[in-house]
Design a protein around this motif. Structure first.
Motif, PDB file in Angstrom:
ATOM      1  N   TRP A  92       8.706  11.341 -21.881  1.00 19.19           N
ATOM      2  CA  TRP A  92       7.449  10.585 -21.991  1.00 19.19           C
ATOM      3  C   TRP A  92       7.076  10.008 -20.627  1.00 19.19           C
ATOM      4  O   TRP A  92       5.936  10.098 -20.182  1.00 19.19           O
ATOM      5  CB  TRP A  92       7.608   9.476 -23.026  1.00 19.19           C
ATOM      6  CG  TRP A  92       6.318   8.944 -23.588  1.00 19.19           C
ATOM      7  CD1 TRP A  92       5.046   9.256 -23.204  1.00 19.19           C
ATOM      8  CD2 TRP A  92       6.177   7.998 -24.660  1.00 19.19           C
ATOM      9  NE1 TRP A  92       4.127   8.572 -23.957  1.00 19.19           N
ATOM     10  CE2 TRP A  92       4.787   7.791 -24.854  1.00 19.19           C
ATOM     11  CE3 TRP A  92       7.086   7.297 -25.449  1.00 19.19           C
ATOM     12  CZ2 TRP A  92       4.299   6.899 -25.816  1.00 19.19           C
ATOM     13  CZ3 TRP A  92       6.592   6.425 -26.413  1.00 19.19           C
ATOM     14  CH2 TRP A  92       5.216   6.226 -26.603  1.00 19.19           C
ATOM     15  N   ALA A  93       8.049   9.436 -19.940  1.00 19.91           N
ATOM     16  CA  ALA A  93       7.788   8.865 -18.617  1.00 19.91           C
ATOM     17  C   ALA A  93       7.313   9.929 -17.634  1.00 19.91           C
ATOM     18  O   ALA A  93       6.481   9.657 -16.752  1.00 19.91           O
ATOM     19  CB  ALA A  93       9.043   8.188 -18.079  1.00 19.91           C
ATOM     20  N   ALA A  94       7.834  11.159 -17.771  1.00 18.10           N
ATOM     21  CA  ALA A  94       7.477  12.235 -16.842  1.00 18.10           C
ATOM     22  C   ALA A  94       5.991  12.593 -16.916  1.00 18.10           C
ATOM     23  O   ALA A  94       5.433  13.141 -15.956  1.00 18.10           O
ATOM     24  CB  ALA A  94       8.322  13.473 -17.130  1.00 18.10           C
ATOM     25  N   VAL A 148       9.924  -8.312 -22.556  1.00 12.91           N
ATOM     26  CA  VAL A 148       9.208  -7.057 -22.804  1.00 12.91           C
ATOM     27  C   VAL A 148       7.854  -7.320 -23.443  1.00 12.91           C
ATOM     28  O   VAL A 148       6.846  -6.702 -23.073  1.00 12.91           O
ATOM     29  CB  VAL A 148      10.049  -6.110 -23.682  1.00 12.91           C
ATOM     30  CG1 VAL A 148       9.230  -4.875 -24.069  1.00 12.91           C
ATOM     31  CG2 VAL A 148      11.308  -5.678 -22.940  1.00 12.91           C
ATOM     32  N   ALA A 149       7.792  -8.244 -24.401  1.00 15.30           N
ATOM     33  CA  ALA A 149       6.522  -8.544 -25.070  1.00 15.30           C
ATOM     34  C   ALA A 149       5.482  -9.035 -24.070  1.00 15.30           C
ATOM     35  O   ALA A 149       4.309  -8.607 -24.104  1.00 15.30           O
ATOM     36  CB  ALA A 149       6.744  -9.589 -26.161  1.00 15.30           C
ATOM     37  N   SER A 150       5.884  -9.918 -23.166  1.00 13.57           N
ATOM     38  CA  SER A 150       4.968 -10.442 -22.159  1.00 13.57           C
ATOM     39  C   SER A 150       4.520  -9.341 -21.203  1.00 13.57           C
ATOM     40  O   SER A 150       3.329  -9.217 -20.886  1.00 13.57           O
ATOM     41  CB  SER A 150       5.646 -11.572 -21.383  1.00 13.57           C
ATOM     42  OG  SER A 150       4.818 -12.028 -20.339  1.00 13.57           O
ATOM     43  N   TRP A 151       5.475  -8.532 -20.751  1.00 12.53           N
ATOM     44  CA  TRP A 151       5.140  -7.465 -19.806  1.00 12.53           C
ATOM     45  C   TRP A 151       4.258  -6.403 -20.449  1.00 12.53           C
ATOM     46  O   TRP A 151       3.281  -5.927 -19.853  1.00 12.53           O
ATOM     47  CB  TRP A 151       6.434  -6.814 -19.290  1.00 12.53           C
ATOM     48  CG  TRP A 151       6.151  -5.698 -18.324  1.00 12.53           C
ATOM     49  CD1 TRP A 151       5.817  -5.822 -17.016  1.00 12.53           C
ATOM     50  CD2 TRP A 151       6.124  -4.301 -18.613  1.00 12.53           C
ATOM     51  NE1 TRP A 151       5.603  -4.577 -16.466  1.00 12.53           N
ATOM     52  CE2 TRP A 151       5.795  -3.632 -17.434  1.00 12.53           C
ATOM     53  CE3 TRP A 151       6.370  -3.551 -19.768  1.00 12.53           C
ATOM     54  CZ2 TRP A 151       5.688  -2.244 -17.350  1.00 12.53           C
ATOM     55  CZ3 TRP A 151       6.269  -2.165 -19.704  1.00 12.53           C
ATOM     56  CH2 TRP A 151       5.936  -1.525 -18.509  1.00 12.53           C
ATOM     57  N   LEU A 152       4.580  -6.045 -21.687  1.00 10.94           N
ATOM     58  CA  LEU A 152       3.803  -5.025 -22.384  1.00 10.94           C
ATOM     59  C   LEU A 152       2.374  -5.501 -22.613  1.00 10.94           C
ATOM     60  O   LEU A 152       1.413  -4.728 -22.472  1.00 10.94           O
ATOM     61  CB  LEU A 152       4.485  -4.695 -23.711  1.00 10.94           C
ATOM     62  CG  LEU A 152       4.028  -3.435 -24.444  1.00 10.94           C
ATOM     63  CD1 LEU A 152       4.098  -2.224 -23.540  1.00 10.94           C
ATOM     64  CD2 LEU A 152       4.897  -3.226 -25.684  1.00 10.94           C
ATOM     65  N   ALA A 153       2.213  -6.771 -22.922  1.00  6.61           N
ATOM     66  CA  ALA A 153       0.864  -7.320 -23.104  1.00  6.61           C
ATOM     67  C   ALA A 153       0.072  -7.219 -21.805  1.00  6.61           C
ATOM     68  O   ALA A 153      -1.124  -6.876 -21.812  1.00  6.61           O
ATOM     69  CB  ALA A 153       0.951  -8.773 -23.554  1.00  6.61           C
ATOM     70  N   SER A 154       0.727  -7.488 -20.688  1.00  8.22           N
ATOM     71  CA  SER A 154       0.063  -7.372 -19.387  1.00  8.22           C
ATOM     72  C   SER A 154      -0.349  -5.939 -19.101  1.00  8.22           C
ATOM     73  O   SER A 154      -1.450  -5.685 -18.588  1.00  8.22           O
ATOM     74  CB  SER A 154       1.004  -7.881 -18.287  1.00  8.22           C
ATOM     75  OG  SER A 154       0.433  -7.718 -17.009  1.00  8.22           O
ATOM     76  N   ALA A 155       0.512  -4.980 -19.441  1.00  3.79           N
ATOM     77  CA  ALA A 155       0.194  -3.571 -19.210  1.00  3.79           C
ATOM     78  C   ALA A 155      -0.972  -3.119 -20.076  1.00  3.79           C
ATOM     79  O   ALA A 155      -1.869  -2.386 -19.616  1.00  3.79           O
ATOM     80  CB  ALA A 155       1.435  -2.718 -19.495  1.00  3.79           C
ATOM     81  N   VAL A 156      -0.978  -3.564 -21.329  1.00  3.00           N
ATOM     82  CA  VAL A 156      -2.062  -3.184 -22.243  1.00  3.00           C
ATOM     83  C   VAL A 156      -3.383  -3.800 -21.785  1.00  3.00           C
ATOM     84  O   VAL A 156      -4.444  -3.149 -21.830  1.00  3.00           O
ATOM     85  CB  VAL A 156      -1.720  -3.618 -23.685  1.00  3.00           C
ATOM     86  CG1 VAL A 156      -2.928  -3.440 -24.605  1.00  3.00           C
ATOM     87  CG2 VAL A 156      -0.526  -2.817 -24.207  1.00  3.00           C
ATOM     88  N   VAL A 216       5.303   3.685 -19.933  1.00  2.00           N
ATOM     89  CA  VAL A 216       6.694   4.133 -19.980  1.00  2.00           C
ATOM     90  C   VAL A 216       7.166   4.543 -18.582  1.00  2.00           C
ATOM     91  O   VAL A 216       8.307   4.237 -18.187  1.00  2.00           O
ATOM     92  CB  VAL A 216       6.857   5.292 -20.987  1.00  2.00           C
ATOM     93  CG1 VAL A 216       8.312   5.768 -21.016  1.00  2.00           C
ATOM     94  CG2 VAL A 216       6.421   4.865 -22.380  1.00  2.00           C
ATOM     95  N   ALA A 217       6.318   5.207 -17.826  1.00  2.00           N
ATOM     96  CA  ALA A 217       6.678   5.610 -16.464  1.00  2.00           C
ATOM     97  C   ALA A 217       6.946   4.396 -15.589  1.00  2.00           C
ATOM     98  O   ALA A 217       7.894   4.387 -14.781  1.00  2.00           O
ATOM     99  CB  ALA A 217       5.569   6.468 -15.855  1.00  2.00           C
ATOM    100  N   THR A 218       6.140   3.352 -15.733  1.00  2.00           N
ATOM    101  CA  THR A 218       6.319   2.140 -14.918  1.00  2.00           C
ATOM    102  C   THR A 218       7.587   1.405 -15.308  1.00  2.00           C
ATOM    103  O   THR A 218       8.324   0.903 -14.446  1.00  2.00           O
ATOM    104  CB  THR A 218       5.091   1.223 -15.060  1.00  2.00           C
ATOM    105  OG1 THR A 218       3.908   1.957 -14.698  1.00  2.00           O
ATOM    106  CG2 THR A 218       5.213   0.009 -14.153  1.00  2.00           C
ATOM    107  N   ALA A 219       7.894   1.343 -16.609  1.00  2.00           N
ATOM    108  CA  ALA A 219       9.144   0.715 -17.052  1.00  2.00           C
ATOM    109  C   ALA A 219      10.351   1.478 -16.517  1.00  2.00           C
ATOM    110  O   ALA A 219      11.359   0.877 -16.116  1.00  2.00           O
ATOM    111  CB  ALA A 219       9.190   0.660 -18.580  1.00  2.00           C
ATOM    112  N   THR A 220      10.243   2.802 -16.485  1.00  2.00           N
ATOM    113  CA  THR A 220      11.333   3.636 -15.956  1.00  2.00           C
ATOM    114  C   THR A 220      11.490   3.418 -14.459  1.00  2.00           C
ATOM    115  O   THR A 220      12.611   3.288 -13.942  1.00  2.00           O
ATOM    116  CB  THR A 220      11.068   5.116 -16.268  1.00  2.00           C
ATOM    117  OG1 THR A 220      10.868   5.278 -17.680  1.00  2.00           O
ATOM    118  CG2 THR A 220      12.226   5.999 -15.819  1.00  2.00           C
ATOM    119  N   ALA A 221      10.370   3.353 -13.756  1.00  4.15           N
ATOM    120  CA  ALA A 221      10.403   3.122 -12.306  1.00  4.15           C
ATOM    121  C   ALA A 221      11.000   1.756 -11.986  1.00  4.15           C
ATOM    122  O   ALA A 221      11.672   1.581 -10.955  1.00  4.15           O
ATOM    123  CB  ALA A 221       9.005   3.232 -11.725  1.00  4.15           C
TER     124      ALA A 221
END
Length: 393
Positions: A233-235, A271-279, A289-294
């Motif tokens: 998914w990240a790829a 994760v909840a805070s970060w995911l909200a920022s990404a959304v 997913v790519a950014t979390a992997t990076a």
């Protein structure tokens, strides 16, 4: 039984590992010869048992102050121990061994809370740690002696109780001419740098390993997926550089080793805070997913560049744990570390999945042999000590 055990120089030990990723229970049955620096280890059989979704989510809640209570911790302490015992029994059966052939079980336990630095404002929050999975339950169910609860002894002599794997990393991977970093990528990432010729080690938690990636995938897939298999998914996504830099600005990464971290800092709330920022930024799911992997790859590489490379030359980075199967993560790590060869421990004959369970078997062997098994340079302990507690069947 105990007198016989203490007189043996060759032991068959079942090492149990259940890490911060909360994905399940690993059991490695190994044959040990000798003690100390002369210890040799051979993997006889390995099995991995996934936690069912309900257990995994209950454990995640136990690792939060807001959603935990003493009754749940008390009950899960026994419930998880029953599963540990079953996992050892099933592994022995798969290896066509009787339980009587296993001399000792060594259990890491399931970490619920970890306080590596005392809260100076509260005298009742000293450096401390809590791993559940009661040793007596495992011993009574299996009929074998059990060593576990290793981390508390290191904290009792001034350490942070982590990382504990450097003891085994040194025994298994020291090299006369190559400087090596052993990088485990479980829920949390931890590294052990072994200079060549083998000398003083540098070890610390690099930060989140699979923990954030797994939780992001779980949330985005609405519970259908618990991890990003192979990093597929990240790829498909692109890394959002601004969001990545915000994550890397976390103060943990500026702290000097020895240091350790866990779900207390990078768990569901983070994760909840970060995911909200990404959304809010309108990022496609694959970019999230790519950014979390990076984030995992960059935090590992940055830890090396800040704290290891200025002190020793490193030729190889040897990866183990679940993250060793994430090809996207390994490719990112390779791009960030062009002067080092990135390997998995499988390529050197040590199963990347079994390695940590094997290392806790090594800690159990050292306990029985009366050998110190912590590494003060890694944990910040005042001195070497023998970690572990013994429960008899």
């Amino acid at each position: 039984m105990l007198r016989t055990l203490l007189n043996q120089t060759s032991l068959t030990i079942a090492g149990i590992m259940s890490g911060t990723s909360l994905d399940g229970i690993d059991v490695a049955i190994v044959r040990m010869e000798g003690s100390g620096l002369d210890t040799s280890i051979k993997l006889l059989h390995f099995e991995s048992f996934s936690y069912e979704a309900e257990i995994r989510e209950k454990l995640k809640l136990l690792c939060t102050i807001e959603n935990s209570d003493v009754a749940q911790v008390c009950g899960m302490n026994f419930a998880i121990a029953e599963r540990f015992a079953d996992a050892v029994s099933q592994t022995a059966a798969a290896a066509h061994m009787s339980m009587a052939e296993i001399d000792l079980i060594a259990s890491h336990g399931q970490t619920i809370w970890h306080i590596p630095v005392a809260d100076e404002r509260n005298p009742y929050l000293p450096k401390s740690t809590l791993q559940i999975g009661d040793l007596s339950v495992i011993a009574k169910r299996t009929g074998r002696p059990v060593v576990g609860d290793f981390r508390t002894a290191d904290i009792a002599v001034g350490g942070q109780g982590a990382p504990l794997v450097p003891y085994g990393d040194y025994l298994l991977f020291k090299h006369a001419s190559k400087g090596r970093i052993l990088q485990n990528i479980g829920g949390i990432g931890n590294c052990t740098a072994i200079p060549a010729p083998a000398g003083g080690m540098i070890a610390f938690d690099t930060g989140p390993g699979n923990m954030i990636m797994d939780q992001v995938v779980y949330e985005l897939s609405e519970g259908r997926m618990s991890y990003d298999a192979n990093g597929d998914w990240a790829a498909k996504g692109k890394v959002h550089q601004e969001l990545l830099e915000d994550m890397l600005a976390h103060p943990y990464f500026q702290e000097l080793p020895p240091k350790t971290t866990g779900r207390e800092i990078f768990g569901k709330a983070y994760v909840a805070s970060w995911l909200a920022s990404a959304v809010e930024r309108g990022l496609p799911q694959e970019d999230i997913v790519a950014t979390a992997t990076a984030f995992t790859a960059h935090s590992i590489a940055r830890g090396y560049k800040d704290f290891i490379f200025p002190q020793c030359d490193i030729a190889e980075v040897i990866v183990s744990g679940g993250g060793a199967h994430n090809r996207t993560l390994l490719n990112m790590l390779g791009a960030l570390l062009p002067e080092q060869t990135i390997l998995t421990s499988d390529e050197l004959g040590i199963s990347a999945d079994a390695k940590e369970a094997m290392l806790f078997a090594l800690l159990g062997n050292a306990f029985i042999q009366g050998e110190p098994n912590n590494v003060p340079a890694a944990t910040g302990a005042d001195r070497q000590t023998i970690m572990g507690k013994l429960a008899l069947p």
